[in-house]
Design a protein around this motif. Structure first.
Motif, short mmCIF file in Angstrom:
data_model
loop_
_atom_site.label_atom_id
_atom_site.label_comp_id
_atom_site.label_asym_id
_atom_site.label_seq_id
_atom_site.Cartn_x
_atom_site.Cartn_y
_atom_site.Cartn_z
N PRO A 234 0.81 -1.24 0.00
CA PRO A 234 0.00 0.00 0.00
C PRO A 234 0.84 1.28 0.00
N GLY A 235 2.09 1.20 0.39
CA GLY A 235 2.94 2.39 0.42
C GLY A 235 3.52 2.76 -0.93
N ILE A 236 3.27 1.94 -1.95
CA ILE A 236 3.80 2.19 -3.30
C ILE A 236 2.64 2.48 -4.24
N LYS A 237 2.71 3.59 -4.95
CA LYS A 237 1.67 3.95 -5.90
C LYS A 237 1.74 3.03 -7.11
N TYR A 238 0.58 2.60 -7.58
CA TYR A 238 0.52 1.69 -8.73
C TYR A 238 -0.22 2.35 -9.88
N ASN A 239 0.41 2.35 -11.06
CA ASN A 239 -0.19 2.88 -12.28
C ASN A 239 -0.20 1.82 -13.36
N GLU A 240 -1.02 2.04 -14.38
CA GLU A 240 -1.03 1.22 -15.58
C GLU A 240 -1.00 2.12 -16.81
N ILE A 241 -0.32 1.65 -17.87
CA ILE A 241 -0.24 2.46 -19.08
C ILE A 241 -0.15 1.54 -20.30
N ILE A 242 -0.88 1.88 -21.35
CA ILE A 242 -0.84 1.12 -22.60
C ILE A 242 0.50 1.36 -23.27
N VAL A 243 1.08 0.34 -23.87
CA VAL A 243 2.47 0.39 -24.32
C VAL A 243 2.72 1.49 -25.36
N ASP A 244 1.79 1.73 -26.28
CA ASP A 244 2.03 2.77 -27.28
C ASP A 244 2.02 4.16 -26.65
N ASN A 245 1.09 4.39 -25.72
CA ASN A 245 1.09 5.66 -24.98
C ASN A 245 2.35 5.76 -24.11
N CYS A 246 2.78 4.63 -23.58
CA CYS A 246 4.00 4.61 -22.76
C CYS A 246 5.20 5.12 -23.54
N CYS A 247 5.36 4.65 -24.78
CA CYS A 247 6.50 5.09 -25.60
C CYS A 247 6.44 6.60 -25.85
N MET A 248 5.23 7.11 -26.12
CA MET A 248 5.07 8.54 -26.34
C MET A 248 5.41 9.32 -25.07
N GLN A 249 4.92 8.84 -23.93
CA GLN A 249 5.19 9.52 -22.66
C GLN A 249 6.67 9.47 -22.29
N LEU A 250 7.33 8.38 -22.65
CA LEU A 250 8.76 8.26 -22.36
C LEU A 250 9.57 9.34 -23.06
N VAL A 251 9.27 9.60 -24.33
CA VAL A 251 10.05 10.60 -25.06
C VAL A 251 9.60 12.02 -24.74
N ALA A 252 8.41 12.17 -24.15
CA ALA A 252 7.91 13.50 -23.81
C ALA A 252 8.22 13.89 -22.36
N ARG A 253 7.90 12.99 -21.41
CA ARG A 253 8.11 13.30 -19.99
C ARG A 253 8.62 12.06 -19.25
#
Length: 377
Positions: A234-253
Motif C-alpha cells: 500500500p505504500g507504493i503507488k501503482y499505475n497502468e499504461i498502454i504500451v504505445d502511450n507509454c512510448c510517447m510519454q517516455l520521449v515527452a516526460r
C-alpha cells in the motif's frame, strides 16, 4: 534469496554522499563517508569464480575491460572463460554446468540471427536457468548531456514467456502462427519482484505496461496479477499504461516514471527507449536474475554486439558493462568494491576528457579503461 540480495544490494550506496546526490545515488564532488552498516558474514570475503562469456562483436573487447579493471582493484573474483557464439545451435553443456556451479555469469552480447531456424542463445540461457527477471537501470549520468533531465527509470520485465517463448509454426505454406504465452504464475512473480524491488530501494511508483485493450486475455491476465500484488504494497503507488502511450510519454516526460514492470516484448522496447533518452545503450547497466542464478550484461540490448568497425578500431564503449559488473559485485556481497568502481566510472564520465564516439568523444576502449583505473581509490 538471490533476487532479494540483488534488489537490496543494487542501490545500497544511496544516501552515502555528504551533500549532493546524483540520479545514481552517489556524490562525486565530495568523498563518500566510510560505512559500517555492511557487516560481512564469515566467509563473505572468499574469492568467487564468475563464468565469463565474452560473446560476439564488441563483447570480447568490453568484457576484457571488466577483467582488467577488476584486476586493478584486486577484486576477489576469478573468471572461468568460455567461447560462445550466437551462431551456435545451443549453449554448450560445459558452459551451462559452469553457470550452475558458479551461480553468476558476466556476458557480452551474443548475436541473434534474424530469421532462419537458429534460436537466440540469450533467450535459451534465460529460460534454462529460469532468469525470470530482467532489470535495466536507465538514468542520467552526471556530466553526460541528454535531452531530458531527472531520468531515473528501472525497467523490470518478465524474461521467459510472452512472444519470447518462441512458439511458432507454419500452419500452411505462407501462413505462420506465433503464440504469445502468459501465465498467472510468471505474471505474479515478476510483479512481486518489481514491487519488492521498489520497496527495498525506496522507490515510490510501479507502472505496469500492457496492451490489454487489444490482448484482453493475455495482457489482461498480466494486469490482474499486477493489481493483486499491488494490494500487498500500500505504500507504493501503482499505475497502468498502454504500451504505445507509454512510448510517447517516455520521449515527452520520462521523469514521471520510476519502476516499470512489463511482459517480455514490451520490456525490450521500453528499456531501449528509456536508455536512448537517458544517454544511450552504451552506458546503461543491467542484469538477469532468478532464484538461483544471475547473468550480468549490458542493460539495453540495441547494438550490444556493435559493428565490425568498432571492433577493428577498438572504440567500443565499456561503461555499460562496467556498471553491470558493479551490480555483479553487489550481488556477490562485495559492496565496497562496487562503490569504488561506480565512483571511478562516474568521475570519468563527469570530467568528459575520455568518451567513446557514442557519447560524444573519440576515445578508444582502452583509454576509457585506463581512465577508470586511474580514478580508483
Amino acid at each position: 534469496m538471490a533476487h532479494r540480495q540483488l534488489s537490496w544490494l543494487l542501490h545500497r550506496g544511496r544516501g552515502l554522499a555528504s551533500t549532493i546526490r546524483t540520479s545514481y545515488g552517489f556524490d562525486y564532488a565530495l568523498p563518500l563517508r566510510r560505512s559500517i552498516t555492511y557487516m560481512p558474514r564469515p566467509g563473505d570475503g572468499t574469492q568467487r569464480t564468475v563464468t565469463l562469456i565474452p560473446g560476439d562483436g564488441i563483447g570480447p573487447l568490453v568484457t576484457s575491460a571488466v577483467v582488467e579493471v577488476m584486476k586493478a582493484m584486486h577484486a576477489p573474483l576469478s573468471f572461468e572463460r568460455f567461447e560462445v557464439s550466437g551462431k551456435m545451435d545451443k549453449v554448450p553443456d560445459e558452459v551451462m554446468a559452469s553457470i550452475r556451479r558458479n551461480k553468476v555469469c558476466l556476458k557480452g552480447g551474443l548475436a541473434t540471427p534474424v530469421g532462419g531456424g537458429v534460436s537466440s542463445l540469450n533467450v535459451q540461457l534465460r529460460k534454462e536457468l529460469d532468469l525470470y527477471a530482467s532489470l535495466v537501470h536507465c538514468f542520467n549520468l552526471p556530466g553526460l548531456r541528454s535531452r531530458h533531465e531527472n531520468v531515473d527509470i528501472v525497467v523490470i520485465r518478465e524474461n521467459t514467456e510472452g512472444e519470447y517463448a518462441g512458439l511458432e509454426h507454419e500452419v500452411i505454406p505462407g501462413v505462420v502462427e506465433s503464440l504469445k504465452v502468459i501465465t498467472k504464475f510468471s505474471s505474479e512473480r515478476i510483479a512481486k519482484y518489481a514491487f519488492e524491488y521498489a520497496y527495498l530501494n525506496n522507490r515510490k511508483i510501479v507502472t505496469a505496461v500492457h496492451k490489454a485493450n487489444i490482448m484482453k486475455l493475455a495482457d489482461g491476465l498480466f494486469l490482474e496479477s499486477c493489481r493483486e500484488i499491488a494490494k500487498k504494497y500500500p505504500g507504493i503507488k501503482y499505475n497502468e499504461i498502454i504500451v504505445d502511450n507509454c512510448c510517447m510519454q517516455l520521449v515527452a516526460r520520462p521523469e514521471q516514471f520510476d519502476v516499470m514492470v512489463t511482459p517480455n516484448l514490451y520490456g525490450t522496447l521500453v528499456a531501449n527507449t528509456a536508455a536512448g533518452i537517458a544517454g544511450g545503450t552504451g552506458v546503461m547497466p543491467g542484469g538477469n536474475v532468478g532464484a538461483e542464478h544471475a547473468i550480468f550484461e549490458q542493460g539495453a540490448s540495441a547494438g550490444n554486439v556493435g559493428s565490425q568497425r568498432l571492433v577493428e578500431q577498438k572504440r567500443a564503449n565499456p561503461i555499460a558493462i562496467l556498471l553491470s559488473s558493479s551490480m555483479l559485485l553487489r550481488h556477490l556481497r562485495f559492496p565496497s568494491f562496487a562503490d569504488r568502481l561506480d565512483q571511478a566510472v562516474m568521475a570519468v564520465i563527469r570530467e568528459g576528457t575520455y568518451r567513446t564516439k557514442d557519447i560524444g568523444g573519440t576515445s578508444t576502449t582502452q583509454e576509457i579503461v585506463d581512465a577508470v583505473i586511474a580514478k580508483l581509490d
